[in-house]
Write an enzyme that holds these catalytic residues in place. Sequence first.
Site, PDB file in Angstrom:
ATOM      1  N   CYS A 194     -10.505  -3.194  -4.444  1.00  0.00           N
ATOM      2  CA  CYS A 194      -9.540  -4.194  -4.920  1.00  0.00           C
ATOM      3  C   CYS A 194     -10.245  -5.450  -5.418  1.00  0.00           C
ATOM      4  CB  CYS A 194      -8.525  -4.529  -3.829  1.00  0.00           C
ATOM      5  SG  CYS A 194      -7.388  -3.149  -3.538  1.00  0.00           S
ATOM      6  N   CYS A 254     -10.070  -5.023   0.089  1.00  0.00           N
ATOM      7  CA  CYS A 254     -11.174  -4.063   0.184  1.00  0.00           C
ATOM      8  C   CYS A 254     -12.072  -4.184  -1.049  1.00  0.00           C
ATOM      9  CB  CYS A 254     -10.626  -2.638   0.304  1.00  0.00           C
ATOM     10  SG  CYS A 254     -10.082  -1.935  -1.270  1.00  0.00           S
ATOM     11  N   ASN A 306       0.847  -1.195   0.000  1.00  0.00           N
ATOM     12  CA  ASN A 306       0.000   0.000   0.000  1.00  0.00           C
ATOM     13  C   ASN A 306       0.881   1.243   0.000  1.00  0.00           C
ATOM     14  OD1 ASN A 306       0.600  -0.857   2.685  1.00  0.00           O
ATOM     15  ND2 ASN A 306      -1.052   0.357   3.533  1.00  0.00           N
ATOM     16  N   ILE A 307       0.405   2.251  -0.703  1.00  0.00           N
ATOM     17  CA  ILE A 307       1.155   3.504  -0.863  1.00  0.00           C
ATOM     18  C   ILE A 307       0.197   4.642  -0.532  1.00  0.00           C
ATOM     19  CG2 ILE A 307       2.493   4.936  -2.449  1.00  0.00           C
ATOM     20  CD1 ILE A 307       2.919   2.343  -4.169  1.00  0.00           C
ATOM     21  N   GLU A 308       0.401   5.231   0.648  1.00  0.00           N
ATOM     22  CA  GLU A 308      -0.539   6.260   1.114  1.00  0.00           C
ATOM     23  C   GLU A 308      -0.121   7.647   0.635  1.00  0.00           C
ATOM     24  OE1 GLU A 308      -1.016   5.583   5.360  1.00  0.00           O
ATOM     25  OE2 GLU A 308      -2.218   3.800   4.944  1.00  0.00           O
ATOM     26  N   GLU A 333      -2.913  -4.624  -3.190  1.00  0.00           N
ATOM     27  CA  GLU A 333      -3.376  -5.516  -4.262  1.00  0.00           C
ATOM     28  C   GLU A 333      -3.340  -4.802  -5.601  1.00  0.00           C
ATOM     29  OE1 GLU A 333      -4.757  -4.824  -1.343  1.00  0.00           O
ATOM     30  OE2 GLU A 333      -6.301  -6.276  -0.795  1.00  0.00           O
ATOM     31  N   CYS A 336      -3.982   0.715  -2.686  1.00  0.00           N
ATOM     32  CA  CYS A 336      -3.869  -0.520  -1.906  1.00  0.00           C
ATOM     33  C   CYS A 336      -2.782  -1.436  -2.484  1.00  0.00           C
ATOM     34  CB  CYS A 336      -5.181  -1.285  -1.919  1.00  0.00           C
ATOM     35  SG  CYS A 336      -6.494  -0.542  -0.955  1.00  0.00           S
TER      36      CYS A 336
HETATM   37  N1  THU Z   1      -5.312  -1.438   2.308  1.00  0.00           N
HETATM   38  C1  THU Z   1      -4.734  -2.238   1.366  1.00  0.00           C
HETATM   39  O1  THU Z   1      -3.596  -2.031   0.971  1.00  0.00           O
HETATM   40  N2  THU Z   1      -5.475  -3.271   0.881  1.00  0.00           N
HETATM   41  C2  THU Z   1      -6.734  -3.569   1.290  1.00  0.00           C
HETATM   42  O2  THU Z   1      -7.382  -4.415   0.686  1.00  0.00           O
HETATM   43  C3  THU Z   1      -7.293  -2.899   2.468  1.00  0.00           C
HETATM   44  C4  THU Z   1      -6.683  -1.592   2.784  1.00  0.00           C
HETATM   45  C5  THU Z   1      -4.532  -0.306   2.841  1.00  0.00           C
HETATM   46  C6  THU Z   1      -5.002   1.038   2.366  1.00  0.00           C
HETATM   47  C7  THU Z   1      -4.482   1.941   3.466  1.00  0.00           C
HETATM   48  O3  THU Z   1      -3.149   2.303   3.154  1.00  0.00           O
HETATM   49  C8  THU Z   1      -4.461   1.068   4.703  1.00  0.00           C
HETATM   50  O4  THU Z   1      -4.602  -0.272   4.240  1.00  0.00           O
HETATM   51  C9  THU Z   1      -5.559   1.379   5.700  1.00  0.00           C
HETATM   52  O5  THU Z   1      -6.790   1.393   5.068  1.00  0.00           O
END
Ligand code: THU
Length: 133
Positions: free
Chosen positions: A89, A86, A42-44, A55, A53
């Site tokens: 994804c 999520c 994940n890259i915020e 995935e 996300c």
């Molecule tokens: N996140 C994912 O990378 N994949 C998911 O399927 C659920 C959520 C990440 C997004 C965000 O950076 C962190 O989890 C919290 O929501």
Amino acid sequence: MEYEKLINGAIEAREYAYAPYSNFKVGAAVLMEEDKIFTGCNIENASFGATNCAERTAIFKGVAEGYKTIKAVAVTGDPNSYTFPCGICRQVIAEFAENGDIEIIVVKNKNEYMIMTLDEILPGSFTKKDLNN
Ligand code: THU
């Protein structure tokens, strides 16, 4: 077996997570045609909606290199529980999935994981088949 490679790939990719806002690190690995594996984290972003996300990072890496068919996905988040993909994804997995029976491996750790099919986690999916009717 590919599962082991996928599980390890997801766990290793989680190390690269850029999650300074949620502190929730996620890793994913996707198996595509020719048994190619792509990994992602994940890259915020300070503008939270711009977050990607794990995935989708993995899937988009594959698509950007010419691979368009997903055969399996492994995902790992919280090492103490099962982190499922999520909704967005799930939809992106459905776009590129070989079929609804592909396996989604939800990984707690190397030895503990759950396997479900895409159809189980995204029943009644809306995909290109609907647009082609
Ligand atoms: N996140 C994912 O990378 N994949 C998911 O399927 C659920 C959520 C990440 C997004 C965000 O950076 C962190 O989890 C919290 O929501």
